[in-house]
Design a protein around this motif. Structure first.
Motif, short mmCIF file in Angstrom:
data_model
loop_
_atom_site.label_atom_id
_atom_site.label_comp_id
_atom_site.label_asym_id
_atom_site.label_seq_id
_atom_site.Cartn_x
_atom_site.Cartn_y
_atom_site.Cartn_z
N GLN A 224 18.09 2.21 -1.39
CA GLN A 224 16.88 1.41 -1.57
C GLN A 224 16.79 0.30 -0.52
OE1 GLN A 224 14.15 1.85 -3.74
NE2 GLN A 224 13.39 0.39 -2.23
N LEU A 225 17.94 -0.32 -0.25
CA LEU A 225 17.97 -1.36 0.77
C LEU A 225 17.56 -0.80 2.12
CD1 LEU A 225 18.73 -4.21 1.80
CD2 LEU A 225 21.08 -3.38 2.07
N GLU A 226 18.05 0.39 2.47
CA GLU A 226 17.72 0.97 3.76
C GLU A 226 16.23 1.29 3.87
OE1 GLU A 226 21.81 2.92 5.52
OE2 GLU A 226 20.19 4.24 4.88
N ILE A 227 15.62 1.76 2.80
CA ILE A 227 14.17 2.01 2.84
C ILE A 227 13.42 0.72 3.09
CG2 ILE A 227 12.20 2.45 1.34
CD1 ILE A 227 13.33 4.96 0.46
N ASP A 228 13.80 -0.35 2.40
CA ASP A 228 13.13 -1.64 2.59
C ASP A 228 13.30 -2.14 4.02
OD1 ASP A 228 12.41 -1.57 -0.07
OD2 ASP A 228 14.04 -2.87 -0.74
N LEU A 229 14.52 -2.02 4.57
CA LEU A 229 14.77 -2.51 5.92
C LEU A 229 14.05 -1.66 6.97
CD1 LEU A 229 18.56 -3.41 5.69
CD2 LEU A 229 16.60 -4.96 5.63
N ALA A 230 14.05 -0.33 6.78
CA ALA A 230 13.36 0.54 7.73
C ALA A 230 11.86 0.29 7.71
CB ALA A 230 13.67 2.00 7.41
N SER A 231 11.29 0.10 6.53
CA SER A 231 9.86 -0.19 6.43
C SER A 231 9.54 -1.51 7.13
CB SER A 231 9.45 -0.26 4.95
OG SER A 231 9.64 0.99 4.31
N TYR A 232 10.40 -2.50 6.94
CA TYR A 232 10.22 -3.79 7.59
C TYR A 232 10.25 -3.65 9.11
CZ TYR A 232 11.52 -8.51 9.17
OH TYR A 232 11.57 -9.71 9.83
N CYS A 233 11.21 -2.87 9.62
CA CYS A 233 11.31 -2.68 11.07
C CYS A 233 10.10 -1.93 11.63
CB CYS A 233 12.59 -1.91 11.39
SG CYS A 233 14.10 -2.86 11.15
N PHE A 234 9.60 -0.94 10.89
CA PHE A 234 8.48 -0.15 11.38
C PHE A 234 7.20 -0.97 11.48
CE2 PHE A 234 10.47 4.07 11.04
CZ PHE A 234 9.83 4.70 12.09
N GLU A 235 7.12 -2.06 10.77
CA GLU A 235 5.93 -2.92 10.83
C GLU A 235 5.90 -3.77 12.09
OE1 GLU A 235 6.10 -5.17 7.26
OE2 GLU A 235 5.49 -3.49 5.97
N SER A 236 7.00 -3.78 12.85
CA SER A 236 7.12 -4.64 14.02
C SER A 236 6.39 -4.05 15.22
CB SER A 236 8.60 -4.84 14.37
OG SER A 236 8.75 -5.44 15.64
N ALA A 237 5.73 -4.91 15.99
CA ALA A 237 5.10 -4.47 17.23
C ALA A 237 6.15 -4.00 18.23
CB ALA A 237 4.29 -5.61 17.83
N GLU A 238 7.36 -4.55 18.16
CA GLU A 238 8.44 -4.11 19.05
C GLU A 238 8.76 -2.64 18.85
OE1 GLU A 238 11.34 -7.95 19.82
OE2 GLU A 238 11.65 -6.73 18.03
N THR A 239 8.74 -2.21 17.60
CA THR A 239 9.05 -0.82 17.30
C THR A 239 8.00 0.10 17.90
OG1 THR A 239 10.23 -1.35 15.28
CG2 THR A 239 9.34 0.86 15.44
N GLU A 240 6.73 -0.23 17.72
CA GLU A 240 5.66 0.60 18.27
C GLU A 240 5.75 0.66 19.79
OE1 GLU A 240 2.75 3.26 18.42
OE2 GLU A 240 3.69 2.50 16.58
N ALA A 241 6.05 -0.47 20.42
CA ALA A 241 6.18 -0.49 21.87
C ALA A 241 7.36 0.36 22.32
CB ALA A 241 6.36 -1.93 22.37
N SER A 242 8.46 0.31 21.57
CA SER A 242 9.64 1.10 21.90
C SER A 242 9.36 2.59 21.79
CB SER A 242 10.81 0.71 20.99
OG SER A 242 11.95 1.48 21.27
N PHE A 243 8.66 2.99 20.71
CA PHE A 243 8.31 4.40 20.53
C PHE A 243 7.36 4.87 21.63
CE2 PHE A 243 9.20 5.18 15.73
CZ PHE A 243 10.50 4.72 15.92
N ASP A 244 6.38 4.02 22.00
CA ASP A 244 5.45 4.39 23.07
C ASP A 244 6.19 4.57 24.39
OD1 ASP A 244 3.24 4.42 21.45
OD2 ASP A 244 2.61 2.38 21.94
N ALA A 245 7.15 3.70 24.66
CA ALA A 245 7.93 3.81 25.89
C ALA A 245 8.71 5.12 25.92
CB ALA A 245 8.89 2.62 26.02
N PHE A 246 9.25 5.51 24.76
CA PHE A 246 9.98 6.78 24.68
C PHE A 246 9.05 7.95 24.97
CE2 PHE A 246 11.08 10.55 22.21
CZ PHE A 246 12.37 10.79 22.64
#
Length: 256
Positions: A224-246
């Motif tokens: 449950q903790l990992e789902i909460d943390l992963a959801s939190y990370c996915f909301e970050s603009a940094e994550t979207e930028a990282s995925f776009d770069a990939f």
């Protein structure tokens, strides 16, 4: 839907499950996740289970060229996919029979988590594994933050999870990620699974359950903790930028 993303074959009392997206190095998308969960649920009564990858790799992790929320793109849909990733951990660790993974080529991210959640991990000489989530703006979702420190120690787990570096077959064996290295991991995995399936089922189930409870007694809390943390990370603009770069790197590589 076309060819299935997961193949299941009965070999005596052993269920052999093959990840079947070889053109994408068996990267995880919604179809593969759904079919793999279904396959694991269907084979729980077997004497042993083998999980392997078709083609050149075991599993290259989440397919960043697709999305785990293809219908709506919402956080709620994404959490469903995270739940499926965690169901894989539940089904493998909770199976009454032994689970053997055969690792050749790459095992990355969620694919690496599937690999090392097995009770026996057979690696080919060229196997390479890594957990890159924290480097690309993601967070693990398959319970590895709980399991890995117990497998390799806290400092080594932080090293692997925070740097996302590669682990080759020999290091994986040395630090306790792999059970053994074999020239033909699929052949060895099936032979071992066949041997295990011949032993008394009740004893196998009892011992496995005791070890799993000692290893991660609070597994649901960690999941449950990992789902909460992963959801939190996915909301970050940094994550979207990282995925776009990939994705852009992949396009440039394909066109060069």
């Amino acid at each position: 839907m076309g060819e299935r993303s997961v193949l299941v074959e009965a070999v005596g009392d052993v269920a052999v499950i093959g990840l079947n997206r070889p053109e994408s190095l068996n990267a995880l998308n919604t179809h593969l996740l759904t079919e793999l969960v279904e396959a694991l649920r269907e084979v729980q009564s077997c004497g042993a289970i083998v999980i392997q990858g078709e083609g050149r790799a075991f599993c290259a992790g989440e397919d960043l060229n697709e999305t785990l929320a293809p219908e709506t793109g919402t956080a709620d849909e994404l959490r469903v996919a995270f739940g499926q990733l965690q169901d894989l951990t539940r089904l493998m660790s909770g199976a009454s029979c032994p689970v053997v993974s055969a690792i050749h080529g790459y095992a990355i991210g969620g694919g690496a988590e599937i690999a090392v959640t097995a009770d026996f991990v057979i690696a080919g000489p060229g196997a390479r594994l890594k957990f890159p989530e924290a480097v690309i703006g993601h967070a693990p979702t398959g319970g590895i933050t709980a399991r890995l420190p117990l497998l390799v120690g806290a400092l080594r787990a932080k090293d692997l999870l925070l740097t996302g570096r590669w682990v080759d077959a020999q290091e994986g064996l040395d630090i306790g990620l792999f059970t053994e290295i074999h020239e033909s991991p699929k052949v060895r995995a099936l032979a071992l699974a066949t041997e295990l399936a011949s032993y008394p089922r009740r004893s196998q189930a009892a011992v496995k359950r005791a070890v799993e409870l000692a290893l991660v007694p609070a597994q649901e809390t960690y999941l449950q903790l990992e789902i909460d943390l992963a959801s939190y990370c996915f909301e970050s603009a940094e994550t979207e930028a990282s995925f776009d770069a990939f994705r852009n790197r992949k396009r440039l590589s394909a066109n060069s």
